[in-house]
Scaffold this motif. Structure first.
Motif, PDB file in Angstrom:
ATOM      1  N   GLN A 137      83.764  53.407  18.973  1.00  0.00           N
ATOM      2  CA  GLN A 137      84.086  53.760  19.809  1.00  0.00           C
ATOM      3  C   GLN A 137      85.581  52.512  20.643  1.00  0.00           C
ATOM      4  O   GLN A 137      85.522  52.080  20.409  1.00  0.00           O
ATOM      5  CB  GLN A 137      83.631  54.625  21.484  1.00  0.00           C
ATOM      6  N   GLU A 138      86.505  53.271  21.393  1.00  0.00           N
ATOM      7  CA  GLU A 138      87.690  51.781  22.389  1.00  0.00           C
ATOM      8  C   GLU A 138      86.704  51.734  23.277  1.00  0.00           C
ATOM      9  O   GLU A 138      86.459  52.179  24.166  1.00  0.00           O
ATOM     10  CB  GLU A 138      88.762  52.717  22.474  1.00  0.00           C
ATOM     11  N   LEU A 139      86.740  50.107  23.304  1.00  0.00           N
ATOM     12  CA  LEU A 139      86.304  49.631  24.960  1.00  0.00           C
ATOM     13  C   LEU A 139      87.954  49.401  25.447  1.00  0.00           C
ATOM     14  O   LEU A 139      88.697  49.113  24.932  1.00  0.00           O
ATOM     15  CB  LEU A 139      85.385  48.776  24.699  1.00  0.00           C
ATOM     16  N   VAL A 140      87.805  49.731  27.551  1.00  0.00           N
ATOM     17  CA  VAL A 140      88.971  50.438  27.551  1.00  0.00           C
ATOM     18  C   VAL A 140      88.918  48.673  28.908  1.00  0.00           C
ATOM     19  O   VAL A 140      88.040  48.631  29.197  1.00  0.00           O
ATOM     20  CB  VAL A 140      89.498  51.646  28.448  1.00  0.00           C
ATOM     21  N   PHE A 141      89.909  48.206  28.822  1.00  0.00           N
ATOM     22  CA  PHE A 141      90.030  46.905  29.919  1.00  0.00           C
ATOM     23  C   PHE A 141      91.250  47.378  31.120  1.00  0.00           C
ATOM     24  O   PHE A 141      92.548  47.419  30.598  1.00  0.00           O
ATOM     25  CB  PHE A 141      90.443  45.940  29.563  1.00  0.00           C
ATOM     26  N   PRO A 142      90.868  47.898  32.035  1.00  0.00           N
ATOM     27  CA  PRO A 142      92.257  47.999  33.561  1.00  0.00           C
ATOM     28  C   PRO A 142      92.199  46.922  33.654  1.00  0.00           C
ATOM     29  O   PRO A 142      90.987  45.544  33.751  1.00  0.00           O
ATOM     30  CB  PRO A 142      91.169  48.893  34.220  1.00  0.00           C
ATOM     31  N   ALA A 143      93.269  46.538  34.004  1.00  0.00           N
ATOM     32  CA  ALA A 143      93.680  45.972  34.855  1.00  0.00           C
ATOM     33  C   ALA A 143      94.489  46.574  37.225  1.00  0.00           C
ATOM     34  O   ALA A 143      94.716  47.280  36.931  1.00  0.00           O
ATOM     35  CB  ALA A 143      94.714  44.846  35.213  1.00  0.00           C
ATOM     36  N   ALA A 144      93.636  45.470  37.781  1.00  0.00           N
ATOM     37  CA  ALA A 144      93.777  46.238  38.956  1.00  0.00           C
ATOM     38  C   ALA A 144      93.847  44.812  40.689  1.00  0.00           C
ATOM     39  O   ALA A 144      92.970  43.796  40.026  1.00  0.00           O
ATOM     40  CB  ALA A 144      92.796  47.011  39.240  1.00  0.00           C
ATOM     41  N   LEU A 145      94.794  44.744  41.431  1.00  0.00           N
ATOM     42  CA  LEU A 145      94.854  44.235  42.082  1.00  0.00           C
ATOM     43  C   LEU A 145      93.237  44.135  43.693  1.00  0.00           C
ATOM     44  O   LEU A 145      93.094  45.190  42.924  1.00  0.00           O
ATOM     45  CB  LEU A 145      95.969  44.164  42.917  1.00  0.00           C
ATOM     46  N   ALA A 146      93.194  43.526  44.116  1.00  0.00           N
ATOM     47  CA  ALA A 146      92.021  43.114  44.887  1.00  0.00           C
ATOM     48  C   ALA A 146      92.608  44.180  46.157  1.00  0.00           C
ATOM     49  O   ALA A 146      93.270  43.955  47.018  1.00  0.00           O
ATOM     50  CB  ALA A 146      91.310  42.137  45.079  1.00  0.00           C
ATOM     51  N   VAL A 147      91.601  44.791  46.452  1.00  0.00           N
ATOM     52  CA  VAL A 147      92.699  46.066  48.262  1.00  0.00           C
ATOM     53  C   VAL A 147      92.908  43.970  48.865  1.00  0.00           C
ATOM     54  O   VAL A 147      93.458  45.233  50.004  1.00  0.00           O
ATOM     55  CB  VAL A 147      91.469  46.658  48.346  1.00  0.00           C
TER      56      VAL A 147
END
Length: 254
Positions: A210-220
């Motif tokens: 299985q692949e573990l996904v790492f998203p990147a996102a700004l804090a709101v």
């Protein structure tokens, strides 16, 4: 002058298409929350971004449960580069802008450097190797660890594995535990296992991979939106993906 120096640095590092500071812009300190297994990647990319952009990074690496706790408790941050499991928490998710995928990584097994590599080529051999090992190490309190625990249950060996697990509280403890003989096997995401002192036996059998996904996102609620976006643009840029691949991860798609 300040702008020309930054642009020159960006050009040297191959970041010019990503970073384009405006004249007279002040350098910002960005507070970044990151998954602990990204330490080797972001500690390499971070200084390159700082040099090219003029911004400073304050990166806090931690486990998935602790990241969720920090976000939901209102700890201030500007960017998150975290396991996707953080976004599964309904409260934590509200603190992030829509994410892009930074990277993904599969699971593998490692032994002490130079040690005999056991057979994990088939589901049956993998199970036998786990049962035969005197000790194993991983990080149970993490997104990767949660999958490993579920895998043990799926294999029907959770009790046997519990008795021989040398649990770590941070990813940085996994490789040393195998390298110094404290644990015979390590099972975790591959990028953590690519390190001096251990040899990777191989990936998990396809049936269990299985692949573990790492998203990147700004804090709101970040007050450093432009700088935060520049950082996300950088770590998903072609220049950064070279490092991501070298560290054993697959670059994501925005």
């Amino acid at each position: 002058m300040k702008m020309s120096l930054i642009v020159a640095a960006a050009s040297v590092l191959g970041l010019a298409p990503v970073l384009s500071p405006t004249s007279g812009a002040q350098a910002d300190e960005l507070r970044v929350l990151a998954g602990g297994s990204l330490r080797s990647i972001l500690t390499e990319l971070g200084p390159k971004f700082e040099q090219a952009s003029g911004h400073k990074l304050a990166i806090h690496f931690d486990t998935t449960p602790n990241l969720i706790k920090a976000v939901t408790a209102g700890e201030p941050f500007d960017v998150g580069v975290v396991p996707i499991d953080v976004f599964y928490d309904p409260v934590a998710k509200t603190h992030f802008a829509p994410p892009v995928e930074f990277a993904r990584v599969g699971f593998g097994v490692a032994v002490k450097a130079g040690a005999r590599k056991p057979d994990i080529s088939t589901p049956e051999a993998f199970k036998e190797t786990l049962l035969a090992a005197k000790s194993i190490t991983f990080l149970p309190a993490s997104a990767a660890g949660s999958y490993i625990l579920r895998l043990f249950e799926r294999l029907g060996i959770e009790d046997a594995m519990r008795a021989k697990t040398v649990a770590q509280d941070q990813p940085t403890g996994i490789v040393p535990a195998v390298a110094n003989g404290e644990a015979e096997l390590a099972i975790f995401v591959n990028n953590v296992l690519i390190a001096p002192g251990v040899d990777i036996v191989g990936p998990l059998p396809a049936k269990y991979q299985q692949e573990l996904v790492f998203p990147a996102a700004l804090a709101v609620d970040t007050k450093q939106k432009d700088a935060a976006k520049a950082f996300v643009d950088f770590i998903t840029s072609p220049t950064a993906t070279v490092v991501v691949k070298a560290k054993g991860m697959t670059p994501g798609k925005s």
